[in-house]
Design a protein around this motif. Sequence first.
Motif, PDB file in Angstrom:
ATOM      1  N   CYS A 164     -17.922  42.303  43.251  1.00 32.15           N
ATOM      2  CA  CYS A 164     -18.177  42.655  44.660  1.00 32.15           C
ATOM      3  C   CYS A 164     -17.470  41.595  45.500  1.00 32.15           C
ATOM      4  CB  CYS A 164     -19.675  42.712  44.977  1.00 32.15           C
ATOM      5  SG  CYS A 164     -20.052  43.497  46.571  1.00 32.15           S
TER       6      CYS A 164
ATOM      7  N   ASP B 141     -24.748  39.472  44.956  1.00 33.89           N
ATOM      8  CA  ASP B 141     -24.333  40.817  45.359  1.00 33.89           C
ATOM      9  C   ASP B 141     -24.946  41.220  46.689  1.00 33.89           C
ATOM     10  OD1 ASP B 141     -23.048  43.387  44.682  1.00 33.89           O
ATOM     11  OD2 ASP B 141     -25.088  44.146  44.487  1.00 33.89           O
TER      12      ASP B 141
ATOM     13  N   HIS C 120     -21.869  42.195  49.403  1.00 37.69           N
ATOM     14  CA  HIS C 120     -21.860  43.375  50.267  1.00 37.69           C
ATOM     15  C   HIS C 120     -21.672  43.017  51.740  1.00 37.69           C
ATOM     16  CE1 HIS C 120     -22.640  46.386  47.273  1.00 37.69           C
ATOM     17  NE2 HIS C 120     -23.734  45.784  46.845  1.00 37.69           N
TER      18      HIS C 120
ATOM     19  N   SER D 267     -22.725  40.828  40.178  1.00 37.02           N
ATOM     20  CA  SER D 267     -21.454  41.057  40.895  1.00 37.02           C
ATOM     21  C   SER D 267     -20.417  39.952  40.728  1.00 37.02           C
ATOM     22  CB  SER D 267     -21.680  41.320  42.396  1.00 37.02           C
ATOM     23  OG  SER D 267     -21.753  40.129  43.160  1.00 37.02           O
TER      24      SER D 267
ATOM     25  N   ASP E 161     -18.081  47.188  49.200  1.00 37.12           N
ATOM     26  CA  ASP E 161     -18.668  47.811  48.020  1.00 37.12           C
ATOM     27  C   ASP E 161     -18.340  47.029  46.750  1.00 37.12           C
ATOM     28  OD1 ASP E 161     -19.798  49.970  49.434  1.00 37.12           O
ATOM     29  OD2 ASP E 161     -17.852  50.974  49.479  1.00 37.12           O
ATOM     30  N   HIS E 162     -18.948  47.451  45.648  1.00 33.59           N
ATOM     31  CA  HIS E 162     -18.641  46.866  44.352  1.00 33.59           C
ATOM     32  C   HIS E 162     -17.175  47.070  44.008  1.00 33.59           C
ATOM     33  CE1 HIS E 162     -23.121  47.515  43.063  1.00 33.59           C
ATOM     34  NE2 HIS E 162     -22.966  46.481  43.861  1.00 33.59           N
TER      35      HIS E 162
ATOM     36  N   THR F 178     -13.470  38.719  42.344  1.00 31.60           N
ATOM     37  CA  THR F 178     -14.593  38.104  43.054  1.00 31.60           C
ATOM     38  C   THR F 178     -14.586  36.583  42.929  1.00 31.60           C
ATOM     39  OG1 THR F 178     -15.941  40.100  42.775  1.00 31.60           O
ATOM     40  CG2 THR F 178     -17.098  38.045  43.265  1.00 31.60           C
TER      41      THR F 178
END
Length: 390
Positions: A327, A283, A288, A12, A335-336, A31
């Motif tokens: 993410c 991730d 998340h 992620s 969510d991603h 990210t």
Amino acid sequence: MTRRVILIVLDSVGIGEMVDAGDYGDIGSDTLGNISKAVGGISLPNMEKIGLGHITGIKGVNKVDSPTGSFGKCAELSRGKDTVTGHWEIAGVVLKEPLNTYPNGFPKEIIQEFEEKIGRKIIGNKVASGTEIIKELGEEHVRTGFPIVYTSADSVFQIAAHEEVISLDELYKMCKIAREMFVGEKAVGRIIARPFVGKDGDFTRTANRRDFALDPFDKTMLDYIKEKGLDVMAVGKIEDIYNKRGITDAVHIKGNMDGVDKTIEYMKGTAKGIIFTNLVDFDMLYGHRNDFKGYAKALIDFDNRVPEIISSMREEDILILTADHGCDPTTESTDHSREYVPVLIYGMQVKSGANIGIRKSFSDIGKTVLDLLEIKNELYGESFAKEIIK
């Protein structure tokens, strides 16, 4: 000649929104960049040395005068932004149609069929965070013995159960039943076992998670490497993502640092081929949960291990660091996110400061791995091996 490739997926760790991010509701996602801003600048000196700061702007990560490795980023060609889609594309399988998602929960007829096959009712059946749903439904599950079924924006059917209520063997059996159900028009990328322990108000998920994936829809770089008689050593959930196909040896892990330890253990062996690692904590634990501080610390913790990874390399080894999607923990979404992924390449044979630019597909990584291992192939993608090798 390259004898081994060490390919590590920082799960992620995306590096900025793709041009089609709006189609996925991910405008503004970045990210790595947004985490660095949120913490007032992040220090990742070891990846910085390789060339991380040359890929994009990251507060606290500089462009160095003489990068020790090569660098660039990849766009995702497949439709989707989930783990299976990203990893499959890295290995050369591009999905023209996204895997199914169930944003309103699973249809009544599917749930009824599943309940009949497992001999129990279920609770949940909605989109939810894994940690939140066990807070919400964990006590009811313990009282009734009904497994908790939920999904997310990803193509997943997840089953949460307390290890003292439903044994791991029974939970995994339930997942296998679901795996047999979710194929064809109903197919999802992964069936995921999400065991937890503890008492109400203090439930915690365990490291006994298992992913039950589909077989990749086409031949992957792992198949090519295995067919050549070389080793494909999988660390973390790699074995699950590819449904064991193309894998010669595998080990599951308990967190990022254990994943680095297991990778280094493989590196100290004599096997030739690829060591393929997924580090999922970025991730699962932080992205998340929108925990940007925890995510930043996890990035620093990994960066601190990079010198140890490098010191375990042999002269003919090549290290590739990348990701499978984004993410972003600084956005409202849990969510991603549809993002480019970084590519850092290091090794004695690798050019210093070579910029491979923006690649059209994650599959360029798999194509490059096969070229580095001198394996003839018909894998999708465009190799950048000639751009990075001295």
